[in-house]
Design an enzyme around this catalytic site. Structure first.
Site, mmCIF file in Angstrom:
data_model
loop_
_atom_site.group_PDB
_atom_site.id
_atom_site.type_symbol
_atom_site.label_atom_id
_atom_site.label_comp_id
_atom_site.label_asym_id
_atom_site.label_seq_id
_atom_site.Cartn_x
_atom_site.Cartn_y
_atom_site.Cartn_z
ATOM 1 N N HIS A 1 -7.632 -5.691 -0.047
ATOM 2 C CA HIS A 1 -6.387 -4.952 0.177
ATOM 3 C C HIS A 1 -5.672 -5.523 1.402
ATOM 4 O O HIS A 1 -6.127 -5.336 2.531
ATOM 5 C CB HIS A 1 -6.797 -3.491 0.424
ATOM 6 N N SER B 1 0.822 -1.213 0.000
ATOM 7 C CA SER B 1 0.000 0.000 0.000
ATOM 8 C C SER B 1 0.862 1.271 0.000
ATOM 9 O O SER B 1 1.736 1.408 -0.848
ATOM 10 C CB SER B 1 -0.945 -0.057 1.196
ATOM 11 N N LYS C 1 4.212 1.922 -2.353
ATOM 12 C CA LYS C 1 4.675 3.096 -3.113
ATOM 13 C C LYS C 1 6.130 3.353 -2.699
ATOM 14 O O LYS C 1 7.003 3.640 -3.517
ATOM 15 C CB LYS C 1 3.816 4.328 -2.790
ATOM 16 N N TRP D 1 -10.060 0.305 -5.297
ATOM 17 C CA TRP D 1 -9.535 1.644 -4.971
ATOM 18 C C TRP D 1 -8.110 1.812 -5.508
ATOM 19 O O TRP D 1 -7.700 2.884 -5.939
ATOM 20 C CB TRP D 1 -9.568 1.791 -3.446
#
Ligand code: GCU
Length: 427
Positions: A407, A266, A270, A357
């Site tokens: 997720h 998540s 990144k 998302w």
């Protein structure tokens, strides 16, 4: 007290506001406005890149600089000496299967920074130095491990009742709350070491967190300052922490520092991608559900967008990036170029089907569109041009899967990462 109220208010605008956007975001492919990706193999002055050597010498530095300038900011080079203090070596960790080391990393020239606590698990009984996964955690070392003697982090933590965070601090009940995302026995069992640290050791994750973190300490005079276009954001700072772990691992004879895989989930996915781009000591780069600002294609208006992420989490990025909210076409990079910065090193992108998302298709596409750079190096990418069915991993030097479920990081994800790392590290 007033600062506390203000802080809570800002946190509400951040996480909760982003959460609310999930209901109204676009999840319809047919509503994505047409877009053109910036050319990967054309330099800013229009020259075509046709060889791996030209990519490495010309275009790669240019693309890296563009990401610094427009998305994540520049990592300053002024931290000076890095010191490592091994504070614990426990040879019978995980029921005797592993050795657990706790290493304190600090900056002697910047004592205002309290340093970071690295937890390293090494498989016992190996005949050669171990390859190692390196990743940050959301909850601290005591949350990654279920072993009761791991020191509890004393740092600021994001509010979370489920994780037994009380007054922004971990409690005894927080132990092991991230352990399902770090299947230590499974990783150790396959001959890999794992090194991790709490991302809040570098900077608390909220808009004003930098004031209590490394960014303030390394800023010109260590004083509070405003951030300018091109200055680093929190992702850059967390990423810096991963590179300092690599510095340490290079000194540890139990580790094969030529076989480091950087991994993150998540917002920390990144971070993992940005680390892999900047620090080529990481031989494999893994992005788990990294979404917007990670592997997901910036120009696709699907799920989270640039406008949303820069409003909810402005501190993650350099200031310039916010200017591309609803204006992505003006940005000289898109995320396929970030994936390409890993080349020719193997990279794995993982999505989850119920994590719309994060735009699973957009994550897939960045890997696909990075392939031309891998091809220059004689490497193969996915081997497919459409997202594969769920739970069907694809790819060679660029790997991808779309997992069933939400997720998260699961054993299924780790099974793929271990397989990928064994293949490419030749374990
Ligand atoms: C939010 C945010 C995402 C981020 C995620 C996480 O959902 O919008 O960009 O990846 O938090 O880090 O869990």
């Amino acid at each position: 007290m007033r600062t506390c109220i203000l802080l809570s208010l800002m946190l509400l605008i951040g996480e909760d506001w982003a959460e609310a956007q999930k209901k109204t975001a676009n999840y319809d492919e047919s509503k994505i406005p047409a877009y053109t990706l910036p050319a990967l193999l054309t330099t800013r002055d229009g020259a075509k890149i046709t060889t791996a050597a030209d990519w490495t010498a010309e275009r790669r530095p240019e693309v890296l600089a563009l990401f610094q300038e427009h998305v994540y900011g520049r990592t300053p080079g002024n931290w000076g000496k890095v010191s490592f203090e091994t504070r614990e070596v426990k040879k019978d960790a995980l029921g005797g299967k592993a050795t657990r080391k706790l290493i304190h990393i600090s900056l002697p020239e910047h004592p205002a920074w309290a340093g970071m606590e690295v937890m390293l698990y090494l498989p016992n009984g190996l005949k050669a130095p171990a390859p190692c996964f390196v990743g940050p955690s959301f909850g601290g070392n005591h949350a990654v491990s279920t072993e009761p003697d791991v020191p509890l982090s004393t740092r600021w933590m994001r509010p979370n009742k489920e994780k037994s965070i009380v007054d922004n601090h971990a409690t005894e009940a927080s132990r092991g709350n991230e352990s399902s995302r770090w299947p230590l026995e499974m990783i150790i069992g396959q001959g890999f070491a794992v090194a991790t640290y709490y991302y809040g050791d570098i900077e608390p994750d909220h808009v004003d967190g930098w004031k209590d973190g490394l960014r303030a300490v390394l800023s010109k005079d260590g004083a509070a300052t405003e951030w300018k276009n091109g200055d680093w954001g929190a992702i850059g700072a967390w990423s810096w922490g991963l590179s300092r772990i690599a510095d340490y691992l290079e000194t540890d004879a139990d580790i094969d520092a030529k076989k480091l895989a950087v991994i993150g989930h998540s917002r920390l996915g990144k971070t993992s991608l940005w680390t892999g781009a900047q620090d080529q000591r990481f031989g494999i780069v893994i992005s788990n559900n990294s979404g917007e600002g990670g592997a997901a294609t910036m120009r696709r208006n699907y799920g989270e967008t640039t406008a949303i992420i820069t409003k909810a989490f402005p501190h993650w990025f350099t200031k310039t990036y916010a200017g591309y909210g609803d204006n992505e076409a003006a940005c000289p990079v898109d995320q396929h170029m970030l994936i390409a910065l890993a080349a020719p090193r193997p990279i794995y992108i993982a999505s989850a089907v119920d994590d719309q998302w994060a735009d699973p298709k957009g994550e897939f596409l960045s890997g696909l569109n990075a392939e031309p750079v891998y091809v220059l190096f004689g490497k193969k990418g996915y081997g497919v041009t459409e997202p594969p069915a769920v739970d069907t991993p694809v790819g060679d030097a660029i790997g991808y899967h779309m997992r069933t479920g939400k997720h998260d990081v699961t054993d299924y994800d780790w099974t793929q990462y271990l397989r990928f790392a064994k293949k490419h590290f030749g374990q």
